[in-house]
Design an enzyme around this catalytic site. Structure first.
Site, mmCIF file in Angstrom:
data_model
loop_
_atom_site.group_PDB
_atom_site.id
_atom_site.type_symbol
_atom_site.label_atom_id
_atom_site.label_comp_id
_atom_site.label_asym_id
_atom_site.label_seq_id
_atom_site.Cartn_x
_atom_site.Cartn_y
_atom_site.Cartn_z
ATOM 1 C CE LYS A 9 -3.117 6.208 0.490
ATOM 2 N NZ LYS A 9 -4.293 6.278 -0.402
ATOM 3 N NE ARG A 84 -6.576 9.428 5.045
ATOM 4 C CZ ARG A 84 -6.277 8.177 4.726
ATOM 5 N NH1 ARG A 84 -5.149 7.642 5.120
ATOM 6 N NH2 ARG A 84 -7.104 7.487 3.988
ATOM 7 N NE ARG A 123 -9.816 -0.504 -1.517
ATOM 8 C CZ ARG A 123 -9.178 0.528 -0.976
ATOM 9 N NH1 ARG A 123 -7.867 0.658 -1.122
ATOM 10 N NH2 ARG A 123 -9.855 1.447 -0.324
ATOM 11 N NE ARG A 156 -11.306 0.016 2.988
ATOM 12 C CZ ARG A 156 -10.291 0.843 2.862
ATOM 13 N NH1 ARG A 156 -9.110 0.404 2.440
ATOM 14 N NH2 ARG A 156 -10.434 2.126 3.145
ATOM 15 N NE ARG A 167 -12.214 6.071 1.713
ATOM 16 C CZ ARG A 167 -12.043 4.954 1.007
ATOM 17 N NH1 ARG A 167 -13.093 4.283 0.569
ATOM 18 N NH2 ARG A 167 -10.841 4.511 0.759
HETATM 19 P P1 ADP Z 1 -4.916 2.902 -1.663
HETATM 20 O O1 ADP Z 1 -4.139 2.158 -0.599
HETATM 21 O O2 ADP Z 1 -4.179 4.080 -2.177
HETATM 22 O O3 ADP Z 1 -6.313 3.230 -1.237
HETATM 23 P P2 ADP Z 1 -4.897 0.341 -3.139
HETATM 24 O O4 ADP Z 1 -3.462 -0.022 -3.218
HETATM 25 O O5 ADP Z 1 -5.769 -0.418 -2.219
HETATM 26 O O6 ADP Z 1 -5.057 1.923 -2.907
HETATM 27 O O7 ADP Z 1 -5.493 0.237 -4.635
HETATM 28 C C1 ADP Z 1 -6.856 0.570 -4.894
HETATM 29 C C2 ADP Z 1 -7.446 -0.433 -5.885
HETATM 30 O O8 ADP Z 1 -6.859 -0.229 -7.179
HETATM 31 C C3 ADP Z 1 -7.189 -1.897 -5.545
HETATM 32 O O9 ADP Z 1 -8.300 -2.633 -6.017
HETATM 33 C C4 ADP Z 1 -5.936 -2.233 -6.353
HETATM 34 O O10 ADP Z 1 -5.869 -3.618 -6.689
HETATM 35 C C5 ADP Z 1 -6.117 -1.380 -7.598
HETATM 36 N N1 ADP Z 1 -4.848 -0.846 -8.139
HETATM 37 C C6 ADP Z 1 -3.745 -0.459 -7.454
HETATM 38 N N2 ADP Z 1 -2.808 0.022 -8.294
HETATM 39 C C7 ADP Z 1 -3.348 -0.036 -9.542
HETATM 40 C C8 ADP Z 1 -2.854 0.309 -10.852
HETATM 41 N N3 ADP Z 1 -1.629 0.834 -11.033
HETATM 42 N N4 ADP Z 1 -3.675 0.092 -11.906
HETATM 43 C C9 ADP Z 1 -4.924 -0.431 -11.730
HETATM 44 N N5 ADP Z 1 -5.419 -0.773 -10.522
HETATM 45 C C10 ADP Z 1 -4.661 -0.587 -9.439
HETATM 46 P P1 ADP Z 2 -7.587 4.747 1.571
HETATM 47 O O1 ADP Z 2 -8.041 3.600 0.729
HETATM 48 O O2 ADP Z 2 -8.441 5.959 1.478
HETATM 49 O O3 ADP Z 2 -6.157 5.045 1.427
HETATM 50 P P2 ADP Z 2 -7.217 3.973 4.364
HETATM 51 O O4 ADP Z 2 -7.264 2.525 4.541
HETATM 52 O O5 ADP Z 2 -5.923 4.672 4.427
HETATM 53 O O6 ADP Z 2 -7.976 4.285 3.033
HETATM 54 O O7 ADP Z 2 -8.175 4.694 5.415
HETATM 55 C C1 ADP Z 2 -9.484 4.233 5.673
HETATM 56 C C2 ADP Z 2 -10.134 5.148 6.720
HETATM 57 O O8 ADP Z 2 -9.391 5.070 7.935
HETATM 58 C C3 ADP Z 2 -10.150 6.629 6.366
HETATM 59 O O9 ADP Z 2 -11.271 6.975 5.564
HETATM 60 C C4 ADP Z 2 -10.204 7.260 7.747
HETATM 61 O O10 ADP Z 2 -11.513 7.180 8.295
HETATM 62 C C5 ADP Z 2 -9.314 6.346 8.557
HETATM 63 N N1 ADP Z 2 -7.900 6.794 8.545
HETATM 64 C C6 ADP Z 2 -6.842 6.160 7.980
HETATM 65 N N2 ADP Z 2 -5.704 6.860 8.166
HETATM 66 C C7 ADP Z 2 -6.059 7.963 8.886
HETATM 67 C C8 ADP Z 2 -5.347 9.087 9.390
HETATM 68 N N3 ADP Z 2 -4.012 9.243 9.200
HETATM 69 N N4 ADP Z 2 -6.041 10.019 10.075
HETATM 70 C C9 ADP Z 2 -7.364 9.899 10.295
HETATM 71 N N5 ADP Z 2 -8.102 8.890 9.834
HETATM 72 C C10 ADP Z 2 -7.463 7.910 9.134
#
Ligand code: ADP
Ligand code: ADP
Ligand code: ZN
Length: 216
Positions: A9, A84, A123, A156, A167
């Site tokens: 995302k 969420r 990541r 992280r 999660r």
């Molecule tokens: P989210 O915000 O949904 O938690 P991230 O954008 O941080 O996810 O992506 C999670 C991990 O996967 C990061 O290390 C990112 O560089 C990697 N990643 C994102 N998109 C892809 C993809 N299409 N193929 C392989 N790795 C990916």
């Molecule tokens: P992800 O890689 O899972 O997409 P995020 O960076 O979006 O991770 O979220 C990291 C953490 O921040 C979550 O595990 C949660 O504890 C908190 N968080 C993020 N967005 C929300 C939300 N909309 N509601 C509640 N907690 C949230």
């Protein structure tokens, strides 16, 4: 922008927000900024984030609604990681209705659970701008520095395997119902997120047009 933890995302929201010309508003990024600054909100969120649980709805909803009041959000935003759960989706809908706005499009980035674990395990995130990289799938040009801002990259604490398990469970229980809701409303687009970053980027561009997403 909806999807499991690690679905991509954040990576894709950066591209899509540039294409749409609206800011990306990521609840996780905002919460981590609060923690870095040591605010009350950041301290309140800490224990929940470290366990991989959702931060209480009041805290997150207020934070997002406040962000939507900023002048740069007037033509809309790309939300990442919010809402969420059903209560957050209700709160968002109510606040948008008050302002004469609406959720135009919801995109679901679909990735199998087995793939999420290896993405999160590799990541690396930027302390400066929260861009994410992957040691195998998306390495930075210079080791341990962000391509965009040169910031320091870190892993992280909540990307540890034990926390990831929780999660993912929280996502299946609380967030999938939100995906189902947008599907029923007819505003959901599903994207196959288990493809290369560039292919997913292209699929998103095709799935979401500026005209339908942004009010002008
Ligand atoms: P989210 O915000 O949904 O938690 P991230 O954008 O941080 O996810 O992506 C999670 C991990 O996967 C990061 O290390 C990112 O560089 C990697 N990643 C994102 N998109 C892809 C993809 N299409 N193929 C392989 N790795 C990916
Ligand atoms: P992800 O890689 O899972 O997409 P995020 O960076 O979006 O991770 O979220 C990291 C953490 O921040 C979550 O595990 C949660 O504890 C908190 N968080 C993020 N967005 C929300 C939300 N909309 N509601 C509640 N907690 C949230
Ligand atoms: Zn950076």
């Amino acid at each position: 922008m909806l999807g499991a933890p690690g679905a991509g995302k954040g990576t894709q929201a950066r591209f899509l927000s540039a294409t749409l010309g609206v800011p990306m508003v990521a609840s996780g990024d905002l919460l981590r900024e609060h923690r870095q600054r040591g605010t009350d909100l950041g301290r309140a969120a800490q224990e929940f984030m470290d366990r991989g649980d959702l931060v209480p709805d009041e805290v997150v909803v207020d934070m997002i609604v406040h962000r939507l009041d900023a002048p740069d959000a007037i033509a809309g935003v790309l939300l990442d990681g919010f809402p969420r759960n059903a209560a957050q989706a209700d709160a968002l809908e109510a606040r948008l209705t008050e302002r004469g706005g609406a959720i135009r499009v919801a995109v679901y980035v679909d990735v199998p659970t087995s793939v999420l674990v290896e993405r999160l395990a590799g990541r690396w995130m930027c302390r400066g701008c929260q861009a994410s990289f992957h040691e195998l799938f998306h390495p930075p040009a210079i080791a341990s520095a962000c391509d965009t801002c040169g910031g320091e990259l870190y892993q992280r604490a909540d990307d540890k395997r034990e926390v990831v398990t929780n999660r993912v469970a929280v996502y299946l229980r609380d967030t999938l119902p939100v995906v189902a809701r947008y599907e029923r409303q007819g505003i959901l687009r599903r994207i196959d997120g288990n493809q290369s970053i560039d292919v997913v980027k292209q699929a998103l561009r095709e799935a979401v047009s500026v005209e339908e997403a942004i009010s002008v």
